[in-house]
Motif scaffolding. Structure first.
Motif, PDB file in Angstrom:
ATOM      1  N   MET A   1       0.845  -1.202   0.000  1.00 48.66           N
ATOM      2  CA  MET A   1       0.000   0.000   0.000  1.00 48.66           C
ATOM      3  C   MET A   1       0.872   1.240   0.000  1.00 48.66           C
ATOM      4  N   ASP A   2       0.417   2.251  -0.655  1.00 47.78           N
ATOM      5  CA  ASP A   2       1.153   3.507  -0.726  1.00 47.78           C
ATOM      6  C   ASP A   2       1.313   4.096   0.676  1.00 47.78           C
ATOM      7  N   THR A   3       2.561   4.408   1.039  1.00 44.29           N
ATOM      8  CA  THR A   3       2.825   4.935   2.372  1.00 44.29           C
ATOM      9  C   THR A   3       2.157   6.270   2.612  1.00 44.29           C
ATOM     10  N   LEU A   4       1.897   7.037   1.533  1.00 45.09           N
ATOM     11  CA  LEU A   4       1.262   8.331   1.704  1.00 45.09           C
ATOM     12  C   LEU A   4      -0.218   8.206   2.039  1.00 45.09           C
ATOM     13  N   ALA A   5      -0.780   7.032   1.806  1.00 38.38           N
ATOM     14  CA  ALA A   5      -2.216   6.856   2.006  1.00 38.38           C
ATOM     15  C   ALA A   5      -2.546   6.194   3.339  1.00 38.38           C
ATOM     16  N   VAL A   6      -1.529   5.976   4.223  1.00 39.34           N
ATOM     17  CA  VAL A   6      -1.732   5.282   5.482  1.00 39.34           C
ATOM     18  C   VAL A   6      -1.835   6.288   6.629  1.00 39.34           C
ATOM     19  N   ALA A   7      -2.905   6.173   7.411  1.00 39.45           N
ATOM     20  CA  ALA A   7      -3.080   6.959   8.636  1.00 39.45           C
ATOM     21  C   ALA A   7      -2.793   8.435   8.435  1.00 39.45           C
ATOM     22  N   ALA A   8      -3.356   9.014   7.403  1.00 40.35           N
ATOM     23  CA  ALA A   8      -3.141  10.436   7.117  1.00 40.35           C
ATOM     24  C   ALA A   8      -4.465  11.171   7.160  1.00 40.35           C
ATOM     25  N   PRO A   9      -4.452  12.414   7.620  1.00 38.81           N
ATOM     26  CA  PRO A   9      -5.684  13.214   7.599  1.00 38.81           C
ATOM     27  C   PRO A   9      -6.194  13.386   6.166  1.00 38.81           C
ATOM     28  N   VAL A  10      -7.515  13.351   6.013  1.00 37.53           N
ATOM     29  CA  VAL A  10      -8.134  13.477   4.697  1.00 37.53           C
ATOM     30  C   VAL A  10      -8.986  14.743   4.682  1.00 37.53           C
ATOM     31  N   TYR A  11      -8.743  15.600   3.678  1.00 39.77           N
ATOM     32  CA  TYR A  11      -9.483  16.848   3.542  1.00 39.77           C
ATOM     33  C   TYR A  11     -10.311  16.794   2.255  1.00 39.77           C
ATOM     34  N   PRO A  12     -11.626  16.720   2.361  1.00 35.51           N
ATOM     35  CA  PRO A  12     -12.450  16.695   1.144  1.00 35.51           C
ATOM     36  C   PRO A  12     -12.593  18.087   0.536  1.00 35.51           C
ATOM     37  N   PHE A  13     -12.697  18.140  -0.773  1.00 41.94           N
ATOM     38  CA  PHE A  13     -13.016  19.382  -1.470  1.00 41.94           C
ATOM     39  C   PHE A  13     -14.524  19.610  -1.388  1.00 41.94           C
ATOM     40  N   ARG A  14     -14.925  20.878  -1.388  1.00 37.28           N
ATOM     41  CA  ARG A  14     -16.349  21.210  -1.362  1.00 37.28           C
ATOM     42  C   ARG A  14     -16.619  22.326  -2.364  1.00 37.28           C
ATOM     43  N   PHE A  15     -17.775  22.226  -3.011  1.00 33.72           N
ATOM     44  CA  PHE A  15     -18.194  23.301  -3.905  1.00 33.72           C
ATOM     45  C   PHE A  15     -19.526  23.836  -3.409  1.00 33.72           C
ATOM     46  N   THR A  16     -19.590  25.144  -3.168  1.00 35.20           N
ATOM     47  CA  THR A  16     -20.759  25.744  -2.527  1.00 35.20           C
ATOM     48  C   THR A  16     -21.493  26.737  -3.431  1.00 35.20           C
ATOM     49  N   GLY A  17     -21.189  26.724  -4.717  1.00 31.94           N
ATOM     50  CA  GLY A  17     -21.827  27.675  -5.620  1.00 31.94           C
ATOM     51  C   GLY A  17     -23.326  27.422  -5.780  1.00 31.94           C
ATOM     52  N   ARG A  18     -24.070  28.491  -6.087  1.00 32.93           N
ATOM     53  CA  ARG A  18     -25.518  28.412  -6.294  1.00 32.93           C
ATOM     54  C   ARG A  18     -25.849  28.847  -7.715  1.00 32.93           C
ATOM     55  N   THR A  19     -26.749  28.109  -8.348  1.00 35.68           N
ATOM     56  CA  THR A  19     -27.060  28.354  -9.756  1.00 35.68           C
ATOM     57  C   THR A  19     -27.581  29.768  -9.997  1.00 35.68           C
ATOM     58  N   GLY A  20     -28.449  30.250  -9.122  1.00 38.74           N
ATOM     59  CA  GLY A  20     -29.012  31.586  -9.309  1.00 38.74           C
ATOM     60  C   GLY A  20     -27.945  32.666  -9.315  1.00 38.74           C
ATOM     61  N   ASP A  21     -26.997  32.580  -8.376  1.00 41.92           N
ATOM     62  CA  ASP A  21     -25.917  33.569  -8.303  1.00 41.92           C
ATOM     63  C   ASP A  21     -25.039  33.516  -9.545  1.00 41.92           C
ATOM     64  N   TYR A  22     -24.678  32.289  -9.952  1.00 45.06           N
ATOM     65  CA  TYR A  22     -23.788  32.152 -11.102  1.00 45.06           C
ATOM     66  C   TYR A  22     -24.495  32.532 -12.400  1.00 45.06           C
ATOM     67  N   PHE A  23     -25.801  32.253 -12.477  1.00 49.19           N
ATOM     68  CA  PHE A  23     -26.556  32.605 -13.684  1.00 49.19           C
ATOM     69  C   PHE A  23     -26.532  34.114 -13.911  1.00 49.19           C
ATOM     70  N   ARG A  24     -26.672  34.894 -12.831  1.00 53.70           N
ATOM     71  CA  ARG A  24     -26.652  36.348 -12.981  1.00 53.70           C
ATOM     72  C   ARG A  24     -25.312  36.831 -13.529  1.00 53.70           C
ATOM     73  N   ILE A  25     -24.232  36.250 -13.041  1.00 55.75           N
ATOM     74  CA  ILE A  25     -22.907  36.619 -13.552  1.00 55.75           C
ATOM     75  C   ILE A  25     -22.781  36.218 -15.017  1.00 55.75           C
ATOM     76  N   TRP A  26     -23.254  35.016 -15.332  1.00 61.94           N
ATOM     77  CA  TRP A  26     -23.132  34.475 -16.684  1.00 61.94           C
ATOM     78  C   TRP A  26     -23.945  35.285 -17.697  1.00 61.94           C
ATOM     79  N   ILE A  27     -25.188  35.595 -17.363  1.00 59.67           N
ATOM     80  CA  ILE A  27     -26.054  36.291 -18.326  1.00 59.67           C
ATOM     81  C   ILE A  27     -25.584  37.726 -18.532  1.00 59.67           C
ATOM     82  N   VAL A  28     -25.132  38.400 -17.490  1.00 60.28           N
ATOM     83  CA  VAL A  28     -24.596  39.757 -17.642  1.00 60.28           C
ATOM     84  C   VAL A  28     -23.345  39.738 -18.510  1.00 60.28           C
ATOM     85  N   SER A  29     -22.463  38.762 -18.278  1.00 64.80           N
ATOM     86  CA  SER A  29     -21.243  38.649 -19.080  1.00 64.80           C
ATOM     87  C   SER A  29     -21.571  38.392 -20.542  1.00 64.80           C
ATOM     88  N   LEU A  30     -22.561  37.538 -20.784  1.00 61.68           N
ATOM     89  CA  LEU A  30     -22.954  37.220 -22.149  1.00 61.68           C
ATOM     90  C   LEU A  30     -23.503  38.458 -22.862  1.00 61.68           C
TER      91      LEU A  30
END
Length: 348
Positions: A1-30
């Protein structure tokens, strides 16, 4: 087993964007991009990428995109000149078009290096910027040399070309003063592309046989009109479906291989993208974008960003705070400047 994957803290990535907020940026840019004949698109791209980066979090800290819109506008001006000249010569001076094709091929290594350097230098985490140290000469060897060999070998060298390409891109990135280390292997890439090729080959055979059988049954039972069209449409739909499945498989498999093979000091990424998930995302996104005449594009973009974040974690044998506080990293992040030659946003 890979030594880097043993007993190490794991940090998950998270994405918190909202469609309504991003749509406003997208439509104005367009809209503003259309009104300004494309000039505002550089500022629009910065706004969109800053939103996506700011809502991508690791260990409760968001990423940053500190790019300057003028650098993007400069890159787009270069792209317009190149591809505009290519299109114009094809229409008015077909014989000269080959010169633009040759020019684009010669510029490919520079485009690859410039795009990677720009994107890396304008990506930051905990106020530390990423970097890219790839050289044009090495890029020319890979993208031109192995690219030509892939064509001459009728695709047999293509998986090795993709391996060398991934090694070049991953191996020349760095975070602050810490360089990336790649662990990518040819056997894994060949296995992925061979399986994808078998999918396409099997689909082609099935489409041909199915078309012949469908035509035979239609002729026996005297069908006309609709059965005749179905003989063409059904095999074509099957081919497109299997192509999308093979594409999804490659994106998942090669994406996992590339991310899992990238290490930054004692940090290691772990990606678990799945082909069936990507297939459904691509298929449903395409249908939604077509049905909405493009207005569902922001929704599709955020769906993909959220899924990729959900399937990615960072395995750390070193505290992220300690890495971010490194004096060498701080000096590298604040002291490195990109020359005018590379400070443009050009992408393949």
């Amino acid at each position: 087993m890979d030594t880097l994957a043993v007993a190490a803290p794991v940090y998950p990535f998270r994405f918190t964007g909202r469609t309504g907020d991003y749509f406003r940026i997208w439509i104005v840019s367009l809209c503003l991009s259309i009104l300004t004949l494309g000039v505002y698109s550089a500022w629009g791209k910065v706004r969109k990428k800053r939103y996506l980066y700011a809502h991508t979090q690791l260990a409760d800290c968001a990423f940053e995109f500190p790019a300057r819109p003028l650098a993007i506008l400069k890159g787009r001006a270069i792209a317009v000149l190149l591809f505009g000249g290519f299109a114009a010569t094809g229409h008015f001076l077909p014989a000269v078009q080959w010169l633009f094709i040759a020019l684009l091929l010669v510029l490919t290594p520079w485009i690859v290096v410039a795009a990677n350097r720009f994107n890396a230098q304008n990506s930051a985490y905990r106020n530390i910027r990423f970097g890219f140290t790839g050289r044009i000469g090495e890029a020319a060897k890979i993208f031109l040399g192995f690219g030509v060999l892939s064509i001459l070998s009728i695709g047999l060298v293509y998986p090795y070309y993709r391996l060398r390409r991934a090694r070049f891109v991953v191996g020349h990135h760095r975070f602050g003063a810490t360089g990336f280390v790649e662990a990518l292997y040819g056997g894994d890439f060949y296995a992925a592309y061979i399986l994808a090729g078998l999918m396409m080959f099997g689909a082609a055979i099935a489409a041909i046989v199915g078309g012949i059988v469908f035509a035979f049954v239609a002729s026996v039972f005297g069908g006309a009109g609709a059965p005749g069209r179905a003989v063409v449409y059904v095999p074509a739909a099957l081919m497109y479906g299997v192509y999308l499945l093979a594409f999804s498989y490659l994106r998942a498999r090669v994406g996992n291989l590339t991310l899992n093979g990238a290490r930054i000091g004692s940090l290691q990424l772990s990606s678990t993208l799945r082909a069936r998930d990507l297939f459904w995302l691509y298929f449903s996104n395409i249908l939604a974008i077509i049905a909405s005449l493009g207005l569902a594009t922001p929704w599709a973009t955020l769906r993909m960003a959220r899924y990729r974040a959900q399937r990615l974690v960072l395995i750390a044998h070193q505290a992220l705070e300690g890495l971010a506080a490194s004096p060498a990293d701080r000096a590298s992040a604040t002291g490195s400047e990109v020359s005018d030659l590379f400070d443009v946003d050009v992408s393949l």
